[in-house]
Scaffold this motif. Structure first.
Motif, short mmCIF file in Angstrom:
data_model
loop_
_atom_site.label_atom_id
_atom_site.label_comp_id
_atom_site.label_asym_id
_atom_site.label_seq_id
_atom_site.Cartn_x
_atom_site.Cartn_y
_atom_site.Cartn_z
N GLY A 77 -11.85 -54.55 -8.63
CA GLY A 77 -12.15 -53.70 -7.47
C GLY A 77 -13.50 -53.01 -7.56
N ALA A 78 -13.73 -52.28 -8.65
CA ALA A 78 -15.00 -51.55 -8.79
C ALA A 78 -16.20 -52.49 -8.84
N PRO A 79 -16.16 -53.56 -9.65
CA PRO A 79 -17.32 -54.46 -9.64
C PRO A 79 -17.58 -55.11 -8.28
N LEU A 80 -16.53 -55.54 -7.58
CA LEU A 80 -16.71 -56.15 -6.26
C LEU A 80 -17.33 -55.16 -5.27
N LEU A 157 -22.41 -63.40 -9.97
CA LEU A 157 -22.91 -63.23 -11.33
C LEU A 157 -22.99 -61.73 -11.67
N CYS A 158 -23.47 -60.93 -10.72
CA CYS A 158 -23.53 -59.48 -10.93
C CYS A 158 -22.13 -58.88 -11.05
N VAL A 159 -21.20 -59.34 -10.22
CA VAL A 159 -19.82 -58.86 -10.29
C VAL A 159 -19.21 -59.20 -11.65
N GLY A 160 -19.40 -60.43 -12.10
CA GLY A 160 -18.87 -60.84 -13.40
C GLY A 160 -19.46 -60.04 -14.55
N PHE A 165 -19.14 -55.55 -18.54
CA PHE A 165 -19.51 -54.23 -19.04
C PHE A 165 -18.28 -53.30 -19.07
N ASN A 166 -17.51 -53.30 -17.98
CA ASN A 166 -16.32 -52.45 -17.91
C ASN A 166 -15.29 -52.85 -18.96
N LEU A 167 -15.09 -54.15 -19.14
CA LEU A 167 -14.12 -54.62 -20.14
C LEU A 167 -14.55 -54.21 -21.54
N CYS A 168 -15.83 -54.33 -21.83
CA CYS A 168 -16.33 -53.91 -23.15
C CYS A 168 -16.10 -52.42 -23.39
N LEU A 169 -16.39 -51.60 -22.39
CA LEU A 169 -16.19 -50.16 -22.54
C LEU A 169 -14.72 -49.82 -22.66
N ALA A 170 -13.88 -50.49 -21.87
CA ALA A 170 -12.43 -50.25 -21.98
C ALA A 170 -11.91 -50.67 -23.35
N GLY A 171 -12.42 -51.80 -23.87
CA GLY A 171 -12.00 -52.25 -25.20
C GLY A 171 -12.42 -51.29 -26.29
#
Length: 176
Positions: A77-80, A157-160, A165-171
């Protein structure tokens, strides 16, 4: 000209494939090679975990999605939404307007200024209760996404990359 949402800039999705130089090529006075254009996304993908660790360890930034709906928002949602607003909308419009103002569409000055202004808007829009300095860790990933947009003009590509970035920070947040 603004591309339809999700459309690539050309048959191969790059400015180079349309015979146009990129803002980075303009800085060096030459044309970007396709390996260099592929290098930006790869470099960003490799740098994302380090940026996430730095944002978390030094500044205390974290993402803790919790429930499934939180993960869906964080990774989809946020990236889109944010890339549609800040890259495809704001940065693209600013690039065109600034290009007309300096008398050269596609100049590195127009691309760079548009990226900086869109990135500042991105930073300001996040967690408005915090002082601005408490959100500046978002500036580096936003500038990187803006550079990616300037180079490739590929929304997905920007959304991905934003989701990565979000997945890395969440991890990283989940590890501590």
């Amino acid at each position: 000209m603004t591309q339809p949402l999700g459309a690539a800039a050309g048959p191969r999705g790059s400015l180079e494939s349309r015979g146009e130089s990129s803002p980075i090529a303009d800085l060096g006075g030459g044309r970007c090679r396709s390996w260099a254009l592929l290098g930006w996304p790869a470099a960003m993908a490799l740098a994302a975990p380090l940026l996430a660790w730095g944002a978390h360890a030094v500044l205390g930034r974290q993402i803790a999605p919790g429930a499934v709906s939180g993960w869906l928002w964080c990774l989809m949602g946020a990236p889109l939404l944010e890339e549609a607003i800040f890259r495809w909308g704001l940065q693209e419009s600013l690039t065109q307007a600034l290009g007309r103002a300096v008398g050269r569409q596609g100049s590195w000055l127009a691309h760079g200024a548009a990226n900086l202004l869109a990135s500042l808007a991105f930073v300001i829009s996040h967690q408005p209760g915090l002082p601005l300095w408490g959100r500046l860790d978002l500036l580096v990933p936003s500038l990187a996404l803006g550079l990616l947009w300037s180079q490739r003009r590929q929304y997905w590509l920007c959304v991905g990359m934003h989701a990565w970035f979000n997945l890395c920070l969440a991890g990283i947040s989940g590890l501590h």
